[in-house]
Design a protein around this motif. Structure first.
Motif, PDB file in Angstrom:
ATOM      1  N   GLY A 134      13.438   0.646  -3.029  1.00 29.31           N
ATOM      2  CA  GLY A 134      12.402  -0.093  -3.740  1.00 29.31           C
ATOM      3  C   GLY A 134      11.640  -1.105  -2.899  1.00 29.31           C
ATOM      4  O   GLY A 134      10.959  -1.969  -3.443  1.00 29.31           O
ATOM      5  N   LEU A 135      11.707  -1.013  -1.588  1.00 31.53           N
ATOM      6  CA  LEU A 135      10.987  -1.958  -0.725  1.00 31.53           C
ATOM      7  C   LEU A 135       9.509  -1.593  -0.638  1.00 31.53           C
ATOM      8  O   LEU A 135       9.149  -0.423  -0.543  1.00 31.53           O
ATOM      9  CB  LEU A 135      11.565  -1.958   0.691  1.00 31.53           C
ATOM     10  CG  LEU A 135      12.942  -2.556   0.886  1.00 31.53           C
ATOM     11  CD1 LEU A 135      13.384  -2.383   2.336  1.00 31.53           C
ATOM     12  CD2 LEU A 135      12.951  -4.026   0.513  1.00 31.53           C
ATOM     13  N   GLU A 136       8.674  -2.603  -0.674  1.00 30.42           N
ATOM     14  CA  GLU A 136       7.245  -2.381  -0.447  1.00 30.42           C
ATOM     15  C   GLU A 136       6.909  -2.401   1.030  1.00 30.42           C
ATOM     16  O   GLU A 136       5.973  -1.738   1.466  1.00 30.42           O
ATOM     17  CB  GLU A 136       6.423  -3.456  -1.170  1.00 30.42           C
ATOM     18  CG  GLU A 136       6.382  -3.289  -2.666  1.00 30.42           C
ATOM     19  CD  GLU A 136       5.463  -4.309  -3.323  1.00 30.42           C
ATOM     20  OE1 GLU A 136       4.567  -4.840  -2.631  1.00 30.42           O
ATOM     21  OE2 GLU A 136       5.655  -4.562  -4.509  1.00 30.42           O
ATOM     22  N   ASP A 137       7.629  -3.184   1.800  1.00 32.30           N
ATOM     23  CA  ASP A 137       7.402  -3.316   3.245  1.00 32.30           C
ATOM     24  C   ASP A 137       8.741  -3.373   3.963  1.00 32.30           C
ATOM     25  O   ASP A 137       9.724  -3.884   3.416  1.00 32.30           O
ATOM     26  CB  ASP A 137       6.605  -4.591   3.553  1.00 32.30           C
ATOM     27  CG  ASP A 137       5.183  -4.519   3.049  1.00 32.30           C
ATOM     28  OD1 ASP A 137       4.472  -3.573   3.436  1.00 32.30           O
ATOM     29  OD2 ASP A 137       4.780  -5.390   2.257  1.00 32.30           O
ATOM     30  N   PRO A 138       8.794  -2.901   5.219  1.00 38.09           N
ATOM     31  CA  PRO A 138      10.035  -3.014   5.991  1.00 38.09           C
ATOM     32  C   PRO A 138      10.313  -4.477   6.323  1.00 38.09           C
ATOM     33  O   PRO A 138       9.404  -5.312   6.331  1.00 38.09           O
ATOM     34  CB  PRO A 138       9.748  -2.203   7.247  1.00 38.09           C
ATOM     35  CG  PRO A 138       8.267  -2.182   7.367  1.00 38.09           C
ATOM     36  CD  PRO A 138       7.729  -2.255   5.979  1.00 38.09           C
ATOM     37  N   LEU A 139      11.568  -4.779   6.589  1.00 33.38           N
ATOM     38  CA  LEU A 139      11.976  -6.132   6.958  1.00 33.38           C
ATOM     39  C   LEU A 139      12.207  -6.186   8.458  1.00 33.38           C
ATOM     40  O   LEU A 139      12.951  -5.361   9.011  1.00 33.38           O
ATOM     41  CB  LEU A 139      13.257  -6.503   6.212  1.00 33.38           C
ATOM     42  CG  LEU A 139      13.182  -6.398   4.686  1.00 33.38           C
ATOM     43  CD1 LEU A 139      14.557  -6.523   4.068  1.00 33.38           C
ATOM     44  CD2 LEU A 139      12.238  -7.462   4.157  1.00 33.38           C
ATOM     45  N   ASP A 140      11.565  -7.142   9.144  1.00 35.53           N
ATOM     46  CA  ASP A 140      11.751  -7.285  10.592  1.00 35.53           C
ATOM     47  C   ASP A 140      13.167  -7.750  10.904  1.00 35.53           C
ATOM     48  O   ASP A 140      13.740  -8.572  10.172  1.00 35.53           O
ATOM     49  CB  ASP A 140      10.769  -8.316  11.167  1.00 35.53           C
ATOM     50  CG  ASP A 140       9.352  -7.798  11.228  1.00 35.53           C
ATOM     51  OD1 ASP A 140       9.159  -6.573  11.296  1.00 35.53           O
ATOM     52  OD2 ASP A 140       8.431  -8.636  11.211  1.00 35.53           O
ATOM     53  N   CYS A 141      13.721  -7.245  11.993  1.00 38.95           N
ATOM     54  CA  CYS A 141      15.019  -7.726  12.451  1.00 38.95           C
ATOM     55  C   CYS A 141      14.868  -9.187  12.888  1.00 38.95           C
ATOM     56  O   CYS A 141      13.882  -9.546  13.534  1.00 38.95           O
ATOM     57  CB  CYS A 141      15.516  -6.888  13.625  1.00 38.95           C
ATOM     58  SG  CYS A 141      15.909  -5.191  13.180  1.00 38.95           S
TER      59      CYS A 141
END
Length: 90
Positions: free
Chosen positions: A23-30
């Protein structure tokens, strides 16, 4: 992740980011000190011992250089017994 309406499939997270839940709209940066070398990561890996990274969204880590040492390709002065100084690669 799916950042547009009406998508018929999800987009693979890019390297340097993770998609750990649905359900993510955008990836999460490390975060700092972590990396994701490959696209499609679901988690970020921590930098191994003697390495670091100082950028969010990293794809790898840099080696730490101990105090008093030099990076490959550096030059140092070699003192000979005769007192002649010569510059040599490390």
């Amino acid at each position: 992740f799916a950042n547009e309406t009406g998508m018929n499939s999800c987009t693979i997270c890019p390297a340097g980011a993770y998609c750990g839940s649905t359900g993510l709209e955008d990836p999460l940066d490390c975060p700092l000190g972590y990396f994701a070398a490959e696209p499609g990561s679901t988690t970020c890996e921590s930098c191994p011992v003697a390495t670091y990274n100082d950028k969010v969204g990293s794809v790898g880590c840099e080696s730490c250089v101990p105090a008093g040492s030099a990076l490959p390709g550096s030059w140092t002065s070699l003192h000979r017994l005769e007192g002649v100084e010569e510059w040599v690669p490390i």
